[in-house]
Scaffold this motif. Structure first.
Motif, PDB file in Angstrom:
ATOM      1  N   LEU A  15       0.835  -1.213   0.000  1.00 42.12           N
ATOM      2  CA  LEU A  15       0.000   0.000   0.000  1.00 42.12           C
ATOM      3  C   LEU A  15       0.868   1.261   0.000  1.00 42.12           C
ATOM      4  O   LEU A  15       0.575   2.227  -0.722  1.00 42.12           O
ATOM      5  N   LEU A  16       1.906   1.266   0.825  1.00 40.82           N
ATOM      6  CA  LEU A  16       2.807   2.419   0.872  1.00 40.82           C
ATOM      7  C   LEU A  16       3.490   2.633  -0.477  1.00 40.82           C
ATOM      8  O   LEU A  16       3.567   3.763  -0.972  1.00 40.82           O
ATOM      9  N   ARG A  17       3.976   1.557  -1.065  1.00 39.48           N
ATOM     10  CA  ARG A  17       4.673   1.660  -2.343  1.00 39.48           C
ATOM     11  C   ARG A  17       3.728   2.174  -3.432  1.00 39.48           C
ATOM     12  O   ARG A  17       4.088   3.044  -4.221  1.00 39.48           O
ATOM     13  N   ALA A  18       2.492   1.671  -3.455  1.00 42.80           N
ATOM     14  CA  ALA A  18       1.522   2.101  -4.468  1.00 42.80           C
ATOM     15  C   ALA A  18       1.178   3.576  -4.298  1.00 42.80           C
ATOM     16  O   ALA A  18       1.113   4.332  -5.277  1.00 42.80           O
ATOM     17  N   ALA A  21       4.144   5.761  -5.317  1.00 45.70           N
ATOM     18  CA  ALA A  21       4.280   5.788  -6.781  1.00 45.70           C
ATOM     19  C   ALA A  21       3.215   6.675  -7.412  1.00 45.70           C
ATOM     20  O   ALA A  21       3.509   7.444  -8.336  1.00 45.70           O
ATOM     21  N   SER A  22       1.989   6.607  -6.891  1.00 44.85           N
ATOM     22  CA  SER A  22       0.915   7.433  -7.468  1.00 44.85           C
ATOM     23  C   SER A  22       1.156   8.921  -7.229  1.00 44.85           C
ATOM     24  O   SER A  22       0.686   9.760  -7.984  1.00 44.85           O
ATOM     25  N   GLU A  23       1.898   9.247  -6.163  1.00 42.11           N
ATOM     26  CA  GLU A  23       2.210  10.644  -5.849  1.00 42.11           C
ATOM     27  C   GLU A  23       3.573  11.055  -6.396  1.00 42.11           C
ATOM     28  O   GLU A  23       3.999  12.196  -6.201  1.00 42.11           O
ATOM     29  N   GLY A  24       4.252  10.119  -7.051  1.00 44.11           N
ATOM     30  CA  GLY A  24       5.535  10.430  -7.674  1.00 44.11           C
ATOM     31  C   GLY A  24       6.651  10.718  -6.686  1.00 44.11           C
ATOM     32  O   GLY A  24       7.483  11.604  -6.914  1.00 44.11           O
ATOM     33  N   ARG A  25       6.702   9.973  -5.582  1.00 43.71           N
ATOM     34  CA  ARG A  25       7.777  10.167  -4.605  1.00 43.71           C
ATOM     35  C   ARG A  25       8.175   8.832  -4.014  1.00 43.71           C
ATOM     36  O   ARG A  25       7.550   7.807  -4.269  1.00 43.71           O
ATOM     37  N   SER A  26       9.182   8.853  -3.185  1.00 48.24           N
ATOM     38  CA  SER A  26       9.696   7.610  -2.609  1.00 48.24           C
ATOM     39  C   SER A  26       8.857   7.175  -1.407  1.00 48.24           C
ATOM     40  O   SER A  26       8.151   7.988  -0.791  1.00 48.24           O
ATOM     41  N   VAL A  27       8.960   5.901  -1.103  1.00 55.51           N
ATOM     42  CA  VAL A  27       8.298   5.372   0.092  1.00 55.51           C
ATOM     43  C   VAL A  27       8.857   6.074   1.328  1.00 55.51           C
ATOM     44  O   VAL A  27       8.107   6.418   2.245  1.00 55.51           O
ATOM     45  N   ASN A  28      10.150   6.323   1.349  1.00 56.62           N
ATOM     46  CA  ASN A  28      10.779   7.010   2.477  1.00 56.62           C
ATOM     47  C   ASN A  28      10.161   8.396   2.693  1.00 56.62           C
ATOM     48  O   ASN A  28       9.841   8.784   3.824  1.00 56.62           O
ATOM     49  N   ALA A  29       9.975   9.144   1.611  1.00 56.49           N
ATOM     50  CA  ALA A  29       9.390  10.486   1.721  1.00 56.49           C
ATOM     51  C   ALA A  29       7.954  10.410   2.236  1.00 56.49           C
ATOM     52  O   ALA A  29       7.534  11.220   3.073  1.00 56.49           O
ATOM     53  N   LEU A  30       7.205   9.433   1.750  1.00 58.30           N
ATOM     54  CA  LEU A  30       5.816   9.265   2.186  1.00 58.30           C
ATOM     55  C   LEU A  30       5.757   8.907   3.672  1.00 58.30           C
ATOM     56  O   LEU A  30       5.003   9.517   4.440  1.00 58.30           O
ATOM     57  N   VAL A  31       6.565   7.933   4.089  1.00 55.97           N
ATOM     58  CA  VAL A  31       6.563   7.505   5.487  1.00 55.97           C
ATOM     59  C   VAL A  31       6.995   8.655   6.398  1.00 55.97           C
ATOM     60  O   VAL A  31       6.412   8.876   7.463  1.00 55.97           O
ATOM     61  N   THR A  32       8.003   9.410   5.986  1.00 57.21           N
ATOM     62  CA  THR A  32       8.467  10.558   6.776  1.00 57.21           C
ATOM     63  C   THR A  32       7.347  11.577   6.953  1.00 57.21           C
ATOM     64  O   THR A  32       7.116  12.087   8.055  1.00 57.21           O
TER      65      THR A  32
END
Length: 96
Positions: A15-18, A21-32
Motif C-alpha cells: 500500500l505504501l509503495r503504491a 508511486a501514485s504521488e511520484g515520490r519515494s516510500v521514504n518520503a511518504l513515510v516521513t
C-alpha cells in the motif's frame, strides 16, 4: 539524519509503495511525511488542551446521569451505624 528500521507486513508495504508511486515520490518520503503529521498533530492537540486548561476553558464531556439510590439501599448502607444520626436529626427537629 537518523535511520529508523521497522518491520511491517507485506500488505502495508504494498500500500505504501503504491501510494508513493501514485504521488511520484519515494516510500521514504511518504513515510516521513505520515509520521511527521502524526507526531505533530498529537503535539498540537496536547498544546491546545494545555492552553484551554490554563484559560479555564477546557470543557469536560458530560457525565452519565446516575440514579439516586433507593430508600432500601440507603437504609442498608447505614445499617449497623448506631443511632447517632437518628439522635442528631431528632435533636435538630426538637430545636426548631
Amino acid at each position: 539524519m537518523r535511520q529508523l528500521i521497522t518491520r511491517i507486513d507485506e500488505a502495508l508495504h504494498d500500500l505504501l509503495r503504491a501510494r508513493a508511486a501514485s504521488e511520484g515520490r519515494s516510500v521514504n518520503a511518504l513515510v516521513t511525511e505520515v509520521l511527521t503529521a502524526a507526531v505533530t498533530k498529537q503535539d498540537e492537540r496536547a498544546a491546545l488542551r494545555a492552553r484551554l486548561r490554563a484559560a479555564g476553558l477546557l470543557v469536560k464531556p458530560p457525565q452519565p446521569k446516575r440514579r439516586p439510590p433507593s430508600l432500601d439501599a440507603v437504609i442498608a448502607s447505614t445499617r449497623g451505624s448506631g443511632t447517632a444520626v437518628s439522635e442528631a436529626l431528632e435533636a435538630d427537629r426538637d430545636g426548631r
